[in-house]
Write a protein that holds these residues in place. Structure first.
Motif, PDB file in Angstrom:
ATOM      1  N   UNK A 254       0.783  -1.232   0.000  1.00 55.37           N
ATOM      2  CA  UNK A 254       0.000   0.000   0.000  1.00 55.37           C
ATOM      3  C   UNK A 254       0.809   1.273   0.000  1.00 55.37           C
ATOM      4  N   UNK A 255       2.120   1.169  -0.082  1.00 52.63           N
ATOM      5  CA  UNK A 255       2.973   2.356  -0.062  1.00 52.63           C
ATOM      6  C   UNK A 255       3.847   2.399  -1.315  1.00 52.63           C
ATOM      7  N   UNK A 256       4.304   3.599  -1.665  1.00 45.11           N
ATOM      8  CA  UNK A 256       5.197   3.747  -2.813  1.00 45.11           C
ATOM      9  C   UNK A 256       4.594   3.180  -4.081  1.00 45.11           C
TER      10      UNK A 256
ATOM     11  N   UNK B 202       4.104  -0.106  -4.527  1.00 46.44           N
ATOM     12  CA  UNK B 202       3.535  -1.428  -4.258  1.00 46.44           C
ATOM     13  C   UNK B 202       2.014  -1.391  -4.282  1.00 46.44           C
ATOM     14  N   UNK B 203       1.419  -2.512  -4.660  1.00 44.11           N
ATOM     15  CA  UNK B 203      -0.041  -2.624  -4.677  1.00 44.11           C
ATOM     16  C   UNK B 203      -0.568  -2.866  -3.265  1.00 44.11           C
ATOM     17  N   UNK B 204      -1.896  -2.887  -3.173  1.00 43.11           N
ATOM     18  CA  UNK B 204      -2.536  -3.157  -1.891  1.00 43.11           C
ATOM     19  C   UNK B 204      -3.070  -1.895  -1.238  1.00 43.11           C
ATOM     20  N   UNK B 205      -3.868  -2.081  -0.174  1.00 48.64           N
ATOM     21  CA  UNK B 205      -4.478  -0.976   0.549  1.00 48.64           C
ATOM     22  C   UNK B 205      -3.753  -0.759   1.868  1.00 48.64           C
ATOM     23  N   UNK B 206      -3.186   0.427   2.036  1.00 49.73           N
ATOM     24  CA  UNK B 206      -2.424   0.712   3.249  1.00 49.73           C
ATOM     25  C   UNK B 206      -3.303   0.615   4.493  1.00 49.73           C
ATOM     26  N   UNK B 207      -4.574   1.020   4.383  1.00 49.30           N
ATOM     27  CA  UNK B 207      -5.446   1.029   5.561  1.00 49.30           C
ATOM     28  C   UNK B 207      -5.722  -0.380   6.082  1.00 49.30           C
ATOM     29  N   UNK B 208      -5.436  -1.378   5.265  1.00 52.16           N
ATOM     30  CA  UNK B 208      -5.658  -2.760   5.703  1.00 52.16           C
ATOM     31  C   UNK B 208      -4.387  -3.411   6.249  1.00 52.16           C
TER      32      UNK B 208
END
Length: 403
Positions: free
Chosen positions: A67-69, A71-77
């Motif tokens: 979730x950062x930079x 990278x994929x994904x959700x930071x809040x998770x």
């Protein structure tokens, strides 16, 4: 240093972006770098540390957490535990390449994560923390005004470093439950704790707690007046140099001899700061120095100028040549000092005319010891037999090609 862009699968199946910084010479070991909370793999300390380690033959993988930079994904998770899992995934990705990391480096919350992850990485021989908290829930003070909103609504947007991030309740629950004491106490690796006494984000008492909890071998190095993010180039450079020097004590770094035909190896000069003139100078696998320009010429004055290196070569060669001759003659020479200055003077007899200039190196040789006048005069003559002296006196040819 060569940098490869690679990806690997994170803890939840997301694709994580990484940079693998590789040595130009022999690959002697591998390090894994974990960035600070809400930062990225491209933060200044990560880049400088990776460059310095690569110069010592240590490959470095730095990646963006989920979730950062890039990278994929959700930071809040994500949670602290998921960061640790991402680190283990990065370790697995390196191991699959035959490059299992033996050195872990973590900045801020990334430092806490490497302490936790190292417990399950038997191959790790050394761990470094930079401004790391002793308790992961320490980061909650960065958004203390939003804690009630997060607990009530399950998620809330917070402002960190001028950027908005969504923090979930699972993150708060996870950092509250995280416990590093067992992992630190049973860390089966050497530990280097680096922290700035004036760090206003993570207090110096955190470094004390980490250091006291850990068993030997352990080291503590202050970062003096650096800020938490090591945002000044000189602070990042200092940290990079200390980590590299310290790591060589605990990692198996056995560089092969220089290739046949090149007994002195290669002198490699690599740009360290593209915004200035700072250069990393490495001579073979063991020696490192910095080259720079004075402040008056737009540099940062962190190393000798190029002409300073030339003058130092002349001075060192002169001193060595004198010592070698006096030792062979068994003369009472106690000490040698050579002061070298460099200037350009007008060449009255230069083929290009009177306006041309030639380089003049002036040497003042100081000899200490119970030497006779004849011995002193002889040593002065021997100084002119210094190989660098002869090289500078003669015309040299420089062959240049585009690699």
């Amino acid at each position: 240093m060569r940098t490869d862009k690679i990806t690997f699968t994170g803890h939840d199946g997301s694709t994580l972006a990484a940079r693998l910084d590789l040595p130009d010479g022999p690959h002697l070991a591998t390090a894994l770098f974990a960035h600070c909370f809400t930062c990225s793999k491209d933060i200044l300390p990560a880049r400088r540390i990776a460059a310095r380690l690569a110069g010592a033959g240590i490959a470095v993988l730095r990646f963006d957490f989920t979730g950062l930079g890039h990278s994929d994904g959700e930071f809040e998770n994500t949670t602290f535990t998921s960061n640790v899992q991402d680190l283990k995934a990065a370790c697995a990705a390196l191991s699959a390449r035959g490059m299992a990391p033996t050195l872990l480096i973590g900045h801020s919350l990334g430092g806490a994560a490497v302490l936790k992850a190292a417990a399950d990485m038997d191959q790790v021989k050394a761990v470094v923390t930079l401004g790391a908290p002793f308790a992961p829930n320490h980061v909650a003070h960065n958004f203390a005004d939003k804690l009630d909103d997060i607990m009530r609504d399950g998620v809330a947007e917070v402002n960190l470093g001028g950027r908005p991030f969504r923090i979930g309740k699972d993150f708060l629950d996870d950092i509250a439950a995280a416990e590093l004491t067992p992992a630190i106490a049973h860390l089966n690796a050497a530990l280097l704790v680096m922290h700035a006494p004036l760090d206003s984000v993570v207090g110096i008492e955190n470094a004390q707690d980490i250091f006291v909890t850990a068993r030997h071998p352990k080291s503590f190095v202050t970062l003096d007046d650096a800020d938490h993010l090591l945002s000044r180039g000189e602070d990042a450079e200092y940290a990079a140099g200390v980590i590299t020097a310290w790591a060589t004590r605990y990692l198996d770094l056995s560089p092969p001899a220089p290739p046949p035909g090149a007994p002195e190896g290669i002198v490699r000069v690599t740009e360290a700061d593209p915004n200035g003139f700072l250069q990393d100078v490495t001579s073979g696998p063991f020696h490192h120095a910095l080259a720079d320009e004075p402040l008056a010429y737009g540099g940062t004055n962190k190393g000798m100028s190029p002409y300073g290196f030339v003058a130092s070569g002349l001075g060192a060669c002169t001193s060595m040549t004198i010592r070698m001759y006096a030792r062979r003659k068994n003369w009472p020479l106690d000490h040698v000092r050579v002061d070298v200055s460099h200037d350009k003077v007008h060449a009255q007899d230069a083929e290009t005319g009177q306006t041309a200039k030639i380089d003049t190196f002036s040497r003042d040789i100081h000899l200490t010891g119970d030497l006779s006048d004849d011995q002193r005069q002889r040593l002065l003559e021997i100084a002119d037999r210094c190989p660098v002296h002869k090289t500078l006196e003669q015309s040299s040819r420089i062959e240049t090609r585009l690699a």
